[in-house]
Design a protein around this motif. Structure first.
Motif, PDB file in Angstrom:
ATOM      1  N   ASP A 213      -3.415   8.678  -6.377  1.00  0.00           N
ATOM      2  CA  ASP A 213      -3.248   9.288  -4.946  1.00  0.00           C
ATOM      3  C   ASP A 213      -3.638   8.420  -3.933  1.00  0.00           C
ATOM      4  O   ASP A 213      -2.993   8.429  -2.868  1.00  0.00           O
ATOM      5  CB  ASP A 213      -3.852  10.636  -4.810  1.00  0.00           C
ATOM      6  CG  ASP A 213      -3.455  11.699  -5.916  1.00  0.00           C
ATOM      7  OD1 ASP A 213      -2.258  11.616  -6.429  1.00  0.00           O
ATOM      8  OD2 ASP A 213      -3.737  12.698  -6.111  1.00  0.00           O
ATOM      9  N   GLU A 217      -1.304   7.425  -0.707  1.00  0.00           N
ATOM     10  CA  GLU A 217      -1.648   7.670   0.530  1.00  0.00           C
ATOM     11  C   GLU A 217      -1.619   6.289   1.330  1.00  0.00           C
ATOM     12  O   GLU A 217      -1.436   6.256   2.606  1.00  0.00           O
ATOM     13  CB  GLU A 217      -2.760   8.386   0.515  1.00  0.00           C
ATOM     14  CG  GLU A 217      -2.580   9.925   0.220  1.00  0.00           C
ATOM     15  CD  GLU A 217      -1.473  10.502   0.616  1.00  0.00           C
ATOM     16  OE1 GLU A 217      -1.236  10.475   1.939  1.00  0.00           O
ATOM     17  OE2 GLU A 217      -0.661  11.262  -0.012  1.00  0.00           O
ATOM     18  N   GLU A 218      -2.303   4.956   0.875  1.00  0.00           N
ATOM     19  CA  GLU A 218      -2.483   4.141   1.506  1.00  0.00           C
ATOM     20  C   GLU A 218      -1.174   3.329   2.048  1.00  0.00           C
ATOM     21  O   GLU A 218      -0.971   2.764   3.012  1.00  0.00           O
ATOM     22  CB  GLU A 218      -3.180   3.213   0.705  1.00  0.00           C
ATOM     23  CG  GLU A 218      -3.334   1.623   1.203  1.00  0.00           C
ATOM     24  CD  GLU A 218      -3.792   0.655   0.166  1.00  0.00           C
ATOM     25  OE1 GLU A 218      -3.279  -0.459   0.172  1.00  0.00           O
ATOM     26  OE2 GLU A 218      -4.875   0.869  -0.690  1.00  0.00           O
ATOM     27  N   LYS A 220       1.937   4.963   2.093  1.00  0.00           N
ATOM     28  CA  LYS A 220       2.806   6.062   3.205  1.00  0.00           C
ATOM     29  C   LYS A 220       2.072   5.596   4.443  1.00  0.00           C
ATOM     30  O   LYS A 220       2.730   5.635   5.501  1.00  0.00           O
ATOM     31  CB  LYS A 220       2.388   7.492   2.664  1.00  0.00           C
ATOM     32  CG  LYS A 220       3.154   7.771   1.289  1.00  0.00           C
ATOM     33  CD  LYS A 220       3.028   9.155   1.020  1.00  0.00           C
ATOM     34  CE  LYS A 220       3.539  10.208   1.814  1.00  0.00           C
ATOM     35  NZ  LYS A 220       3.352  11.348   1.240  1.00  0.00           N
ATOM     36  N   SER A 221       0.662   5.464   4.636  1.00  0.00           N
ATOM     37  CA  SER A 221      -0.073   5.208   5.780  1.00  0.00           C
ATOM     38  C   SER A 221       0.337   3.959   6.435  1.00  0.00           C
ATOM     39  O   SER A 221       0.743   3.855   7.593  1.00  0.00           O
ATOM     40  CB  SER A 221      -1.254   5.108   5.807  1.00  0.00           C
ATOM     41  OG  SER A 221      -2.069   4.719   6.886  1.00  0.00           O
ATOM     42  N   LYS A 226       5.449  10.246   6.528  1.00  0.00           N
ATOM     43  CA  LYS A 226       5.054  11.381   6.613  1.00  0.00           C
ATOM     44  C   LYS A 226       5.272  12.299   5.251  1.00  0.00           C
ATOM     45  O   LYS A 226       6.226  12.085   4.493  1.00  0.00           O
ATOM     46  CB  LYS A 226       5.601  12.267   7.925  1.00  0.00           C
ATOM     47  CG  LYS A 226       5.503  11.673   9.203  1.00  0.00           C
ATOM     48  CD  LYS A 226       4.029  11.433   9.362  1.00  0.00           C
ATOM     49  CE  LYS A 226       3.974  10.572  10.958  1.00  0.00           C
ATOM     50  NZ  LYS A 226       2.538  10.219  11.222  1.00  0.00           N
ATOM     51  N   ASP A 227       4.545  13.269   5.167  1.00  0.00           N
ATOM     52  CA  ASP A 227       4.617  14.094   3.878  1.00  0.00           C
ATOM     53  C   ASP A 227       6.001  14.908   3.839  1.00  0.00           C
ATOM     54  O   ASP A 227       6.478  15.281   2.795  1.00  0.00           O
ATOM     55  CB  ASP A 227       3.645  15.204   3.787  1.00  0.00           C
ATOM     56  CG  ASP A 227       2.000  14.723   3.576  1.00  0.00           C
ATOM     57  OD1 ASP A 227       2.253  13.323   2.978  1.00  0.00           O
ATOM     58  OD2 ASP A 227       0.979  15.103   3.891  1.00  0.00           O
TER      59      ASP A 227
END
Length: 419
Positions: A213, A217-218, A220-221, A226-227
């Protein structure tokens, strides 16, 4: 244990084995030596272009001896000069095929010296020009050599005699096999009893549904994902043959309907930064029309790539050339991400009905757009493709047993040729 010498080098950048710089053929050869470590089917001597990282990684192998060929700086300089000349004065040519011509010739000369006094079976990986290393060395019928064809040969390399005397040919798909059995092919017609199918595989230890996870998230950032973004992924070389422009044209049709992000993973030359080619420039113009929803990531290392597949809702791989097989389709399905692709070459053989396969006609962008919306809007259909894709990979395309399959086919060709 059978002794096997593997010759592997190309003119598209000179990828070493282990495949620390990527490259489909180098990756598959690495799968072979990995599986051979466990199965011990062969005592392998692998002749590879030198790379510092590859040499360090190669230290873990007990059943493979590496023979490194280090290309002088002067020859690499000639490669770069020649490649730039081809790109500048012959833009219509597939210039990537001229990426490391002089390095390839240097490899042939050095490889010839390494195999001259051996009685081991020789396996030539894909490149027909490597035939030159074999000329005059196999006068005895007891010495065997085979070709492992990952692509359809476009030249015979002025090596008809050595090609015709090969013990056999291993092809990655029925499509490739049918091409070389045809008398219109530069090396054809190859007798059917000399041809067998050795399908590609992927490393399920690398490409799978297991995730981290924090890593997701890394990434995506890093790209501002965005989610609630619907991420559509393309993975492969940035070229007209791979069809990434078809995907971007499709996205222009449906960009207003949902919040999309398009991840374009890859570069003009695997493992290198973008060269800002004319084709890449045209893609960036398409991106302007999509309000910069397209993210060009450049080359991504194999160990990182699975997280990009996992971030994506769908993978679209609209190959426009006669793709011999297609590893990216398998990688995506192994990561639980459904695939939309085309009826190019051997792709339909590999994916079967576990991916959406489209015709390469003038309406392809429209069909891609409709298929994207169909999968996103139908959860039941989406899960069907996820589950069937995972089952296909586990049953047919895992690297476990790859060395055994190779050994079986080599022996089978031998028996048939003796009869």
């Amino acid at each position: 244990m059978d002794s096997l010498i593997i010759l592997t080098a190309d003119s598209n950048g000179g990828y070493p084995v282990p495949a620390v710089r990527g490259g489909a053929v180098s990756t598959l050869v690495e799968h072979l030596i990995d599986d051979n470590e466990n199965r011990q089917c062969f005592k392998i001597e692998l002749v590879s272009l030198y790379n510092k990282k590859a040499k360090m990684k190669a230290q873990k192998y007990q059943n493979t001896v590496f023979q490194w060929i280090k290309v002088p700086v002067e020859i690499k300089w000639l490669d770069k000069l020649f490649f730039n000349i081809v790109r500048a004065f012959f833009p219509s040519k597939k210039s990537i095929s001229y990426r490391s011509v002089f390095s390839l010739l240097f490899y042939v000369v050095k490889a010839r010296k390494k195999i001259k006094h051996t009685s081991a079976t020789v396996l030539v990986e894909n490149n027909i020009i490597l035939s030159w290393a074999l000329k005059g060395l196999f006068k005895s019928k007891s010495r065997k050599y085979f070709y492992h064809l990952h692509n359809v040969p476009r030249v015979n390399g002025y090596a008809r005699k050595i090609l015709n005397s090969a013990s056999g040919y291993l092809c990655v798909s029925n499509y490739v096999a049918e091409q070389i059995e045809d008398n219109k092919n530069p090396i054809g017609p190859i007798p059917k009893d000399k041809v067998k199918i050795l399908r590609n595989c992927i490393d399920s230890a690398v490409f799978n549904i297991n995730t981290v996870d924090v890593k997701i998230e890394e990434i995506k950032s890093r790209y501002g994902i965005k989610d609630d973004d619907q991420v559509i992924l393309f993975s492969g070389r940035i070229s007209i043959e791979k069809g990434v422009d078809q995907l971007l044209k499709a996205m222009q049709i449906i960009s207003h309907s949902k919040k999309f992000k398009i991840l374009v993973v890859g570069s003009y030359i695997h493992g290198e930064k973008s060269k800002n080619t004319e084709f890449e420039t045209s893609l960036k113009k398409l991106n302007n029309g999509l309000k910069n929803a397209v993210i060009f990531t450049g080359y991504i290392d194999q160990l990182e790539l699975k997280y990009y597949y996992q971030i994506a809702r769908l993978t679209v791989l609209p190959s426009m050339w006669e793709e011999p097989a297609g590893l990216t389709m398998l990688e995506s399905m192994a990561c639980g991400t459904p695939v939309i692709t085309t009826d190019a070459g051997g792709i339909p053989e590999y994916v079967g009905d576990c991916a959406i396969v489209l015709e390469r006609d003038k309406r392809l962008p429209e069909h891609i757009a409709n298929s994207i919306l169909r999968l996103i809007d139908d959860d039941e259909l989406y899960e069907w493709y996820v589950n069937n894709g995972l089952n296909l990979i586990s049953s047919s395309y895992n690297q476990d047993g790859y060395a055994v399959r190779l050994l079986t086919l080599l022996n089978k060709i031998d028996v048939e040729n003796l009869n």
